[in-house]
Design a protein around this motif. Sequence first.
Motif, PDB file in Angstrom:
ATOM      1  N   ASN A 288      -3.735   8.340   4.364  1.00 10.62           N
ATOM      2  CA  ASN A 288      -2.721   9.036   3.567  1.00 10.62           C
ATOM      3  C   ASN A 288      -3.068   9.014   2.082  1.00 10.62           C
ATOM      4  N   ALA A 289      -3.548   7.861   1.595  1.00 12.11           N
ATOM      5  CA  ALA A 289      -3.913   7.754   0.175  1.00 12.11           C
ATOM      6  C   ALA A 289      -5.090   8.670  -0.154  1.00 12.11           C
ATOM      7  N   TYR A 290      -6.100   8.691   0.719  1.00 14.94           N
ATOM      8  CA  TYR A 290      -7.249   9.580   0.484  1.00 14.94           C
ATOM      9  C   TYR A 290      -6.836  11.052   0.529  1.00 14.94           C
ATOM     10  N   MET A 291      -5.925  11.383   1.419  1.00 13.13           N
ATOM     11  CA  MET A 291      -5.445  12.770   1.481  1.00 13.13           C
ATOM     12  C   MET A 291      -4.784  13.171   0.171  1.00 13.13           C
ATOM     13  N   HIS A 292      -4.009  12.250  -0.400  1.00 16.01           N
ATOM     14  CA  HIS A 292      -3.347  12.530  -1.678  1.00 16.01           C
ATOM     15  C   HIS A 292      -4.358  12.622  -2.822  1.00 16.01           C
ATOM     16  N   LYS A 293      -5.483  11.919  -2.678  1.00 13.87           N
ATOM     17  CA  LYS A 293      -6.548  11.996  -3.689  1.00 13.87           C
ATOM     18  C   LYS A 293      -7.425  13.235  -3.498  1.00 13.87           C
ATOM     19  N   ASN A 294      -7.126  14.028  -2.471  1.00 12.74           N
ATOM     20  CA  ASN A 294      -7.928  15.203  -2.110  1.00 12.74           C
ATOM     21  C   ASN A 294      -9.339  14.833  -1.661  1.00 12.74           C
ATOM     22  N   GLU A 295      -9.521  13.592  -1.212  1.00 14.86           N
ATOM     23  CA  GLU A 295     -10.784  13.173  -0.602  1.00 14.86           C
ATOM     24  C   GLU A 295     -10.599  13.255   0.910  1.00 14.86           C
ATOM     25  N   THR A 296     -10.561  14.492   1.396  1.00 11.02           N
ATOM     26  CA  THR A 296     -10.144  14.735   2.777  1.00 11.02           C
ATOM     27  C   THR A 296     -11.120  14.189   3.807  1.00 11.02           C
ATOM     28  N   ASN A 297     -12.401  14.152   3.484  1.00 17.24           N
ATOM     29  CA  ASN A 297     -13.382  13.623   4.445  1.00 17.24           C
ATOM     30  C   ASN A 297     -13.077  12.169   4.796  1.00 17.24           C
ATOM     31  N   LEU A 298     -12.809  11.375   3.756  1.00 25.66           N
ATOM     32  CA  LEU A 298     -12.466   9.972   3.998  1.00 25.66           C
ATOM     33  C   LEU A 298     -11.093   9.854   4.653  1.00 25.66           C
ATOM     34  N   GLY A 299     -10.194  10.752   4.282  1.00 19.98           N
ATOM     35  CA  GLY A 299      -8.868  10.752   4.898  1.00 19.98           C
ATOM     36  C   GLY A 299      -8.950  11.013   6.390  1.00 19.98           C
ATOM     37  N   ILE A 300      -9.726  12.019   6.778  1.00 15.95           N
ATOM     38  CA  ILE A 300      -9.878  12.357   8.193  1.00 15.95           C
ATOM     39  C   ILE A 300     -10.606  11.252   8.945  1.00 15.95           C
TER      40      ILE A 300
ATOM     41  N   ALA B 101       0.832  -1.203   0.000  1.00 18.32           N
ATOM     42  CA  ALA B 101       0.000   0.000   0.000  1.00 18.32           C
ATOM     43  C   ALA B 101       0.865   1.251   0.000  1.00 18.32           C
ATOM     44  N   VAL B 102       1.939   1.208   0.775  1.00 17.97           N
ATOM     45  CA  VAL B 102       2.856   2.346   0.802  1.00 17.97           C
ATOM     46  C   VAL B 102       3.542   2.518  -0.546  1.00 17.97           C
ATOM     47  N   MET B 103       3.936   1.403  -1.133  1.00 12.94           N
ATOM     48  CA  MET B 103       4.585   1.453  -2.442  1.00 12.94           C
ATOM     49  C   MET B 103       3.659   2.098  -3.476  1.00 12.94           C
ATOM     50  N   HIS B 104       2.395   1.683  -3.498  1.00 14.50           N
ATOM     51  CA  HIS B 104       1.448   2.222  -4.471  1.00 14.50           C
ATOM     52  C   HIS B 104       1.181   3.706  -4.224  1.00 14.50           C
ATOM     53  N   THR B 105       1.174   4.107  -2.959  1.00 16.79           N
ATOM     54  CA  THR B 105       1.000   5.534  -2.666  1.00 16.79           C
ATOM     55  C   THR B 105       2.170   6.338  -3.210  1.00 16.79           C
ATOM     56  N   SER B 106       3.372   5.820  -3.028  1.00 22.25           N
ATOM     57  CA  SER B 106       4.548   6.535  -3.528  1.00 22.25           C
ATOM     58  C   SER B 106       4.560   6.603  -5.048  1.00 22.25           C
ATOM     59  N   LEU B 107       3.896   5.645  -5.705  1.00 28.00           N
ATOM     60  CA  LEU B 107       3.796   5.634  -7.163  1.00 28.00           C
ATOM     61  C   LEU B 107       2.520   6.338  -7.648  1.00 28.00           C
ATOM     62  N   GLN B 108       1.811   6.983  -6.698  1.00 27.43           N
ATOM     63  CA  GLN B 108       0.578   7.726  -6.986  1.00 27.43           C
ATOM     64  C   GLN B 108      -0.542   6.814  -7.501  1.00 27.43           C
ATOM     65  N   GLN B 109      -0.488   5.556  -7.116  1.00 27.34           N
ATOM     66  CA  GLN B 109      -1.538   4.598  -7.453  1.00 27.34           C
ATOM     67  C   GLN B 109      -2.418   4.424  -6.207  1.00 27.34           C
ATOM     68  N   TYR B 110      -3.203   5.455  -5.925  1.00 20.90           N
ATOM     69  CA  TYR B 110      -3.878   5.564  -4.638  1.00 20.90           C
ATOM     70  C   TYR B 110      -4.984   4.532  -4.449  1.00 20.90           C
ATOM     71  N   ASP B 111      -5.721   4.208  -5.502  1.00 21.81           N
ATOM     72  CA  ASP B 111      -6.792   3.215  -5.372  1.00 21.81           C
ATOM     73  C   ASP B 111      -6.222   1.837  -5.034  1.00 21.81           C
TER      74      ASP B 111
END
Length: 367
Positions: free
Chosen positions: A245-257, A204-214
């Motif tokens: 962290n992935a949702y925050m990067h997707k700008n879906e802050t509600n789900l991130g919070i 999951a961390v690897m995919h976040t770093s590669l901007q593969q958030y889903d």
Amino acid sequence: MKPLFILLFLINLLNIKSQNYDSLLTIANNFKNDSDKVNLFYEEGFEKRTIDIQYSYQCAKQAEYFAQKLSMPYYTAKANNLLGILYYRKGDLKTALSYHKIALNLRTIIHDKKGIGLSEANLGNIYTDLHQYKLAEQSYLKALEINNDLNNQKQIANTLLNLGALKVVEKNLDAAILYFNKAMDKAKAINDYEIQALCLNNLAVMHTSLQQYDKAIANAQNSIKLKFIMDNEIEMADSYLNISNAYMHKNETNLGILNLKIADSIINKYNYTAAKLQALIIKYDYYEKIKNYELAFKYLKERNALQDSIDIINKDYDLENNFVDTLIQATDTKLKKQTATYKIYYFFGLLFCIAVISLLFFFKFKR
């Protein structure tokens, strides 16, 4: 043969989610041999290490007590191994390193090859967190060689997982992916949910770093499912933080919070220091992004104070120290929050550095 009522006690022990410590002492008192008592407290403490850390610590200290009465290296090493794992989880790397070096030395003396493999893997975890990457890789490779010789598939998978995490820190992503995939294949072959969950969390961390958030979110959610099966609530915090962290990067802050709040509740419940550091970085990143610099600065100070408290515990420690003269007398001390005044120019000077390293805090280097 042990009396029937003792065996019935043990059966009940396996069926109780969180064994009462006094009841466990009652069971132990019916054992004639101290070696059986060490095994009882070690197994129970190890099993509960991710569920109830304080209870696990009580078991570990009791195992240590009976092991010292025995004066047999095999059992003393077992007790030290568990204590090392618990102090590592607490963030006290200095004490954890000492316990694991004691265990390794004793296991080397008695040629306990399986135990040596475990100790080398545990030392690799600590060296990684101390940024001693060469020492970490040496320990992991020693563990891998031993476990291949023993055909210990579980520990082979665990060591491959740790090597993958190390390669991420070293920014060798191709090697990291290779190790993670090998570890996942091994874990699936032996139906090891724990290692599969860790692999998914790291992927999951690897995919976040590669901007593969889903993909990152899907991996972290699958990791939570496996941890639920294992009743491993504490490490669900790591996965919820990765989802946040992935949702925050997707700008879906509600789900991130939302996911951050779930992680916080687990962190506070178990006083999970490593995850708390990660949560504070997410909060800092979020408030800095929305230009609420007052709150961003607040969480940055809190994160730095917590990190400073950990560094104070671990500073000035000789990594090459064999520590074979005496057994350390460990105490269960709490991290003390450091107070300091941070000036605004220092805050802005850290913005870039924190942004660069923030993703690295989402990896879990543990067994």
